[in-house]
Design a protein around this motif. Sequence first.
Motif, PDB file in Angstrom:
ATOM      1  N   GLU A  34     -59.923 -10.928 -82.861  1.00  0.00           N
ATOM      2  CA  GLU A  34     -59.288 -12.017 -82.113  1.00  0.00           C
ATOM      3  C   GLU A  34     -57.960 -12.440 -82.739  1.00  0.00           C
ATOM      4  OE1 GLU A  34     -62.067 -15.208 -81.854  1.00  0.00           O
ATOM      5  OE2 GLU A  34     -63.547 -14.044 -80.724  1.00  0.00           O
ATOM      6  N   ALA A  35     -57.732 -12.002 -83.972  1.00  0.00           N
ATOM      7  CA  ALA A  35     -56.479 -12.338 -84.650  1.00  0.00           C
ATOM      8  C   ALA A  35     -55.386 -11.307 -84.396  1.00  0.00           C
ATOM      9  CB  ALA A  35     -56.723 -12.461 -86.160  1.00  0.00           C
ATOM     10  N   ILE A  36     -55.710 -10.247 -83.660  1.00  0.00           N
ATOM     11  CA  ILE A  36     -54.702  -9.238 -83.347  1.00  0.00           C
ATOM     12  C   ILE A  36     -53.746  -9.793 -82.299  1.00  0.00           C
ATOM     13  CG2 ILE A  36     -54.313  -6.955 -82.334  1.00  0.00           C
ATOM     14  CD1 ILE A  36     -57.020  -6.104 -83.480  1.00  0.00           C
ATOM     15  N   GLY A  37     -52.444  -9.641 -82.545  1.00  0.00           N
ATOM     16  CA  GLY A  37     -51.447 -10.101 -81.589  1.00  0.00           C
ATOM     17  C   GLY A  37     -50.942 -11.502 -81.887  1.00  0.00           C
ATOM     18  N   ASN A  38     -50.102 -12.012 -80.987  1.00  0.00           N
ATOM     19  CA  ASN A  38     -49.470 -13.330 -81.148  1.00  0.00           C
ATOM     20  C   ASN A  38     -48.755 -13.436 -82.492  1.00  0.00           C
ATOM     21  OD1 ASN A  38     -50.276 -14.579 -78.618  1.00  0.00           O
ATOM     22  ND2 ASN A  38     -52.359 -14.511 -79.447  1.00  0.00           N
ATOM     23  N   THR A  39     -48.027 -12.381 -82.819  1.00  0.00           N
ATOM     24  CA  THR A  39     -47.267 -12.352 -84.069  1.00  0.00           C
ATOM     25  C   THR A  39     -45.955 -13.113 -83.899  1.00  0.00           C
ATOM     26  OG1 THR A  39     -46.296 -10.238 -83.404  1.00  0.00           O
ATOM     27  CG2 THR A  39     -48.267 -10.164 -84.805  1.00  0.00           C
ATOM     28  N   PRO A  40     -45.382 -13.617 -84.994  1.00  0.00           N
ATOM     29  CA  PRO A  40     -44.160 -14.434 -84.881  1.00  0.00           C
ATOM     30  C   PRO A  40     -42.933 -13.616 -84.486  1.00  0.00           C
ATOM     31  CG  PRO A  40     -45.285 -14.775 -86.991  1.00  0.00           C
ATOM     32  CD  PRO A  40     -45.907 -13.589 -86.362  1.00  0.00           C
ATOM     33  N   LEU A  41     -42.032 -14.288 -83.827  1.00  0.00           N
ATOM     34  CA  LEU A  41     -40.690 -13.759 -83.566  1.00  0.00           C
ATOM     35  C   LEU A  41     -39.740 -14.582 -84.429  1.00  0.00           C
ATOM     36  CD1 LEU A  41     -39.206 -11.681 -81.694  1.00  0.00           C
ATOM     37  CD2 LEU A  41     -38.700 -13.621 -80.198  1.00  0.00           C
ATOM     38  N   VAL A  42     -39.155 -13.956 -85.428  1.00  0.00           N
ATOM     39  CA  VAL A  42     -38.390 -14.689 -86.445  1.00  0.00           C
ATOM     40  C   VAL A  42     -36.902 -14.355 -86.342  1.00  0.00           C
ATOM     41  CG1 VAL A  42     -38.042 -14.998 -88.923  1.00  0.00           C
ATOM     42  CG2 VAL A  42     -40.363 -14.818 -88.010  1.00  0.00           C
ATOM     43  N   ARG A  43     -36.089 -15.383 -86.309  1.00  0.00           N
ATOM     44  CA  ARG A  43     -34.631 -15.211 -86.245  1.00  0.00           C
ATOM     45  C   ARG A  43     -34.105 -14.774 -87.609  1.00  0.00           C
ATOM     46  NH1 ARG A  43     -30.254 -19.000 -86.944  1.00  0.00           N
ATOM     47  NH2 ARG A  43     -28.419 -18.466 -85.679  1.00  0.00           N
ATOM     48  N   ILE A  44     -33.264 -13.758 -87.596  1.00  0.00           N
ATOM     49  CA  ILE A  44     -32.611 -13.289 -88.813  1.00  0.00           C
ATOM     50  C   ILE A  44     -31.354 -14.125 -89.043  1.00  0.00           C
ATOM     51  CG2 ILE A  44     -31.583 -11.317 -89.998  1.00  0.00           C
ATOM     52  CD1 ILE A  44     -34.572 -11.024 -89.487  1.00  0.00           C
ATOM     53  N   ASP A  45     -31.208 -14.638 -90.238  1.00  0.00           N
ATOM     54  CA  ASP A  45     -30.061 -15.488 -90.574  1.00  0.00           C
ATOM     55  C   ASP A  45     -28.755 -14.732 -90.316  1.00  0.00           C
ATOM     56  OD1 ASP A  45     -28.108 -17.081 -91.781  1.00  0.00           O
ATOM     57  OD2 ASP A  45     -29.386 -17.615 -93.483  1.00  0.00           O
ATOM     58  N   PRO A  46     -27.837 -15.319 -89.542  1.00  0.00           N
ATOM     59  CA  PRO A  46     -26.545 -14.661 -89.302  1.00  0.00           C
ATOM     60  C   PRO A  46     -25.793 -14.322 -90.582  1.00  0.00           C
ATOM     61  CG  PRO A  46     -26.842 -16.488 -87.783  1.00  0.00           C
ATOM     62  CD  PRO A  46     -27.967 -16.576 -88.776  1.00  0.00           C
ATOM     63  N   ALA A  47     -26.031 -15.077 -91.664  1.00  0.00           N
ATOM     64  CA  ALA A  47     -25.387 -14.751 -92.934  1.00  0.00           C
ATOM     65  C   ALA A  47     -25.846 -13.400 -93.465  1.00  0.00           C
ATOM     66  CB  ALA A  47     -25.685 -15.847 -93.960  1.00  0.00           C
ATOM     67  N   VAL A  48     -27.012 -12.938 -93.011  1.00  0.00           N
ATOM     68  CA  VAL A  48     -27.538 -11.647 -93.441  1.00  0.00           C
ATOM     69  C   VAL A  48     -26.977 -10.521 -92.584  1.00  0.00           C
ATOM     70  CG1 VAL A  48     -29.635 -10.239 -93.681  1.00  0.00           C
ATOM     71  CG2 VAL A  48     -29.661 -12.652 -94.361  1.00  0.00           C
ATOM     72  N   HIS A  49     -26.999 -10.685 -91.255  1.00  0.00           N
ATOM     73  CA  HIS A  49     -26.567  -9.571 -90.397  1.00  0.00           C
ATOM     74  C   HIS A  49     -25.087  -9.605 -90.049  1.00  0.00           C
ATOM     75  CE1 HIS A  49     -26.595 -12.264 -86.920  1.00  0.00           C
ATOM     76  NE2 HIS A  49     -27.888 -12.524 -87.072  1.00  0.00           N
ATOM     77  N   GLY A  50     -24.445 -10.753 -90.112  1.00  0.00           N
ATOM     78  CA  GLY A  50     -23.003 -10.814 -89.895  1.00  0.00           C
ATOM     79  C   GLY A  50     -22.558 -10.709 -88.451  1.00  0.00           C
ATOM     80  N   LEU A  51     -23.462 -10.774 -87.491  1.00  0.00           N
ATOM     81  CA  LEU A  51     -23.084 -10.685 -86.082  1.00  0.00           C
ATOM     82  C   LEU A  51     -22.582 -12.044 -85.602  1.00  0.00           C
ATOM     83  CD1 LEU A  51     -26.183  -8.649 -84.879  1.00  0.00           C
ATOM     84  CD2 LEU A  51     -23.862  -7.756 -85.216  1.00  0.00           C
ATOM     85  N   ALA A  52     -21.456 -12.046 -84.917  1.00  0.00           N
ATOM     86  CA  ALA A  52     -20.842 -13.305 -84.508  1.00  0.00           C
ATOM     87  C   ALA A  52     -21.390 -13.827 -83.185  1.00  0.00           C
ATOM     88  CB  ALA A  52     -19.331 -13.130 -84.403  1.00  0.00           C
TER      89      ALA A  52
END
Length: 438
Positions: free
Chosen positions: A8-26
Motif C-alpha cells: 500500500e506504500a507503493i506510489g504517491n512519491t514526491p515531486l521535488v523542485r530542483i533549486d535553480p541555483a543548481v541547474h542554472g535554467l532561467a
Amino acid sequence: MRHDDITEAIGNTPLVRIDPAVHGLANIDLYAKLELLNPFGSVKDRAAWGMARPLLAGARPGDTVVELSSGNTAKALALLAGMHGLPFKSVTNRMRVPEVKELLLLLGAEIDELPGRSECLDPADTDDPLTRMHRQLALEQTGYLHTDQYFNQRNVDAHAHGTGPEIVKDLDGRAPDWFVACVGTAGSSTGVARVLRQHNPEVEVVGLVAAKGDFVPGIRTIDEAHEVGLFDPGVYDRLETVTAEEAIDGLLTLVRRCGILTGPTGGGAFAGALRRLRAVDGSLTSRKTAVFIVCDRIESYLSYVRDRRPEIFGRPPRRNTTRTLTDAELTAAPEMSVEAAQRRLGGTDTLVVDLRNPYAYQALHLAGSINIVDEVFADLLHAGLPFSRRRPILLVCPVGEKSARYAALLHRMGHPDVHSLAGGIIAWRDAGAELVRD
C-alpha cells in the motif's frame, strides 16, 4: 499514515523542485519525481506489483516467481514473492553490479545466470538460451509465475495509472512541457507519456539511452532497447544518448547539492534533461516546466561509481582505461573482418581473446580462443600490457563494440598487432564460420 500491507506504500512519491541555483535554467522549473522513495527502493516497485499481483492471487504451493532481470525488478519481485511464501528466481546474463547480486541473495532469490547476447529476448533467435528459457516458461504446468516485464502491458499500465497521474496532480492538473526518462524496459516512460499527452499534447518526451559500448545500470543502448517488446520509438519526440560519465556527474550533483540519493539512472536522467533544456532555455519567452524520473538509490552502485571515479574514495586514478579514449582513437580502432580473421587464424599464432561472460563462451566460441570476461580484462590492462607485443591479438565480443574499445586502448599502449573482430561473434556466426562448444 498507516498501512496494513507494505504494498500500500507503493506510489504517491514526491515531486521535488530542483533549486535553480543548481541547474542554472532561467525560464524552466525542473522537478524530480522521486521513485527512489518507493518502499523497495525504485520505480520498478510499481510495475513489479502490477505484474505480480494477479499471478500471486492464483499461486499454488510450490510455484516460483521468475523474471528475466538483474536489478530493481528482481529485487521487488523477490520481496513480493517472499511475502506470499514463494521462492523467486532471477534469470539473467547481465549481473554486473556486485551489490545488486548480493542483495538478491540476501533476499533469498535464486540467480540463474545464462549465456546470451542480451538480457532481452529476440524471439527470432532460436539459438539464444534466453529465448529458449522464455519458451520453457511459456509452457503450461511448469510451476513458474513469469511476470514477463519486457512484454507485459501491466508494466506500462502501472505508470499510466500511477506515476503519470501523480505528476499531473502535483503540477495542479497540468502536464509539464518536457518529460525526460531513461529507457530500460520502457514501461515507465511509455505509461507516463501516454497520460501527459492527454493533458498536454505538446509535451516533449525525451527518451535517454546509453551510449553504445557504455554501461549505465538501468539504461539500455538503442540496440538493446529495440529488443524490448514494450519499446516503441514513436513514444518519444527525441531519443538521445547519455554516457556513464554524464550519469555519474548528474548523480554527484543530485546527491551533493540536492540531498537526493540517486543512482546512476537518475543521474543520467538529470544530465540528459539539463543538456536538452539548456539548449532551449534562452529562447523561451514564458515560464515552462520539466520533469525527470529519479529511478533508484545510490547504495547499490557504490562499486560502479568507485570503479569510474576512484579519486572520490581516496584512491588513485586507474591507468589504461577505455574511458579515457578520444573519439579519434575510437574511430581509428583497428578492426578485422570475418574473412580476414579466418585467413589470419589459419596461418598465424594469433591469440583470440573472447570478452563475453563465461556462460556465453561455453555455449559457442571460436576454436582455440581463451575467455577473459571484459571486466577482468579491464583490470589486467590497468597494470600494463598483459601480452607480448610479438604475438598478434584478436579481441571478440558480442557485436564488436567493446572489443573495438579495448583494441584502441591496446594500440595506444603500444601493441603493434591487435584487432577487434568486426561485428563480433554475431557476424562470425552469421557468416557461417565455425563455432565450437565446451
